[in-house]
Motif scaffolding. Sequence first.
Motif, PDB file in Angstrom:
ATOM      1  N   GLY A 267     -82.924   2.975  31.368  1.00  0.00           N
ATOM      2  CA  GLY A 267     -83.927   3.326  32.459  1.00  0.00           C
ATOM      3  C   GLY A 267     -83.958   2.311  33.371  1.00  0.00           C
ATOM      4  N   LEU A 268     -85.042   2.460  34.283  1.00  0.00           N
ATOM      5  CA  LEU A 268     -85.305   1.664  35.409  1.00  0.00           C
ATOM      6  C   LEU A 268     -86.329   0.578  34.867  1.00  0.00           C
ATOM      7  CD1 LEU A 268     -85.050   0.788  38.418  1.00  0.00           C
ATOM      8  CD2 LEU A 268     -86.769   2.558  38.838  1.00  0.00           C
TER       9      LEU A 268
ATOM     10  N   GLN B 214     -88.154  -3.403  36.361  1.00  0.00           N
ATOM     11  CA  GLN B 214     -88.207  -4.442  37.027  1.00  0.00           C
ATOM     12  C   GLN B 214     -87.561  -5.711  36.493  1.00  0.00           C
ATOM     13  OE1 GLN B 214     -92.384  -4.850  38.309  1.00  0.00           O
ATOM     14  NE2 GLN B 214     -92.423  -3.142  39.916  1.00  0.00           N
TER      15      GLN B 214
ATOM     16  N   PRO C 129     -81.303  -8.312  37.950  1.00  0.00           N
ATOM     17  CA  PRO C 129     -80.556  -7.114  38.835  1.00  0.00           C
ATOM     18  C   PRO C 129     -79.047  -7.324  38.391  1.00  0.00           C
ATOM     19  CG  PRO C 129     -82.171  -8.286  40.260  1.00  0.00           C
ATOM     20  CD  PRO C 129     -82.048  -9.144  38.959  1.00  0.00           C
TER      21      PRO C 129
ATOM     22  N   THR D 135     -77.854  -4.805  35.658  1.00  0.00           N
ATOM     23  CA  THR D 135     -77.626  -3.399  35.794  1.00  0.00           C
ATOM     24  C   THR D 135     -76.195  -2.673  35.690  1.00  0.00           C
ATOM     25  OG1 THR D 135     -79.381  -3.338  37.722  1.00  0.00           O
ATOM     26  CG2 THR D 135     -77.725  -1.458  37.789  1.00  0.00           C
TER      27      THR D 135
ATOM     28  N   GLN E 174     -77.562   4.211  31.264  1.00  0.00           N
ATOM     29  CA  GLN E 174     -77.639   3.467  32.278  1.00  0.00           C
ATOM     30  C   GLN E 174     -78.970   2.650  32.118  1.00  0.00           C
ATOM     31  OE1 GLN E 174     -75.926   3.657  35.431  1.00  0.00           O
ATOM     32  NE2 GLN E 174     -77.267   1.956  35.993  1.00  0.00           N
TER      33      GLN E 174
ATOM     34  N   THR F  92     -81.021  -0.095  34.949  1.00  0.00           N
ATOM     35  CA  THR F  92     -81.207  -0.309  36.292  1.00  0.00           C
ATOM     36  C   THR F  92     -82.176  -1.303  36.330  1.00  0.00           C
ATOM     37  OG1 THR F  92     -80.103   1.587  37.057  1.00  0.00           O
ATOM     38  CG2 THR F  92     -81.467   0.616  38.782  1.00  0.00           C
ATOM     39  N   VAL F  93     -81.751  -2.477  36.842  1.00  0.00           N
ATOM     40  CA  VAL F  93     -82.858  -3.706  37.124  1.00  0.00           C
ATOM     41  C   VAL F  93     -83.170  -3.756  38.516  1.00  0.00           C
ATOM     42  CG1 VAL F  93     -83.624  -6.031  36.455  1.00  0.00           C
ATOM     43  CG2 VAL F  93     -82.028  -4.608  34.916  1.00  0.00           C
ATOM     44  N   SER F  94     -84.402  -3.394  38.928  1.00  0.00           N
ATOM     45  CA  SER F  94     -84.634  -3.256  40.392  1.00  0.00           C
ATOM     46  C   SER F  94     -86.069  -3.432  40.593  1.00  0.00           C
ATOM     47  CB  SER F  94     -84.050  -2.064  41.034  1.00  0.00           C
ATOM     48  OG  SER F  94     -84.164  -1.955  42.487  1.00  0.00           O
ATOM     49  N   SER F  95     -86.589  -3.984  41.697  1.00  0.00           N
ATOM     50  CA  SER F  95     -87.954  -4.229  41.920  1.00  0.00           C
ATOM     51  C   SER F  95     -88.260  -2.928  43.131  1.00  0.00           C
ATOM     52  CB  SER F  95     -88.352  -5.254  42.617  1.00  0.00           C
ATOM     53  OG  SER F  95     -87.413  -5.592  43.661  1.00  0.00           O
TER      54      SER F  95
END
Length: 113
Positions: free
Chosen positions: A10-11, A13, A87, A90, A108, A110-113
């Motif tokens: 998942g997504l 932070q 990040p 990812t 998947q 995803t490491v993102s702010s």
Amino acid sequence: QVQLVESGGGLVQPGGSLRLSCAASGFSFGSKIMAWFRQAPGAQREWVATIASDGIAVYADSVRGRFTISRDDANKMVALQMSSLKPEDTAVYYCSAGGIPYWGQGTQVTVSS
């Protein structure tokens, strides 16, 4: 028929955590070395962690101290607990069974702010 089904991506932070799971079937799970790999966009697939049938785990330098691999032989599952995510973590994450040339669909992360 060998199957490896990854889930839990998942997504998240930066600094967050995720737990990936892999459900295995079609082979003698308890005797196999199990591993996690990952593939970032435009990059080659890279090894992340391995756990032997006796529970001994080995990690890539990039994840050591942040990721923990575990296995549940009774339920034929292998997990990857990921913390302090960055990040650069990812990627699509795949599990693998030693000596078996099979890849699942991956999950998947995803490491993102």
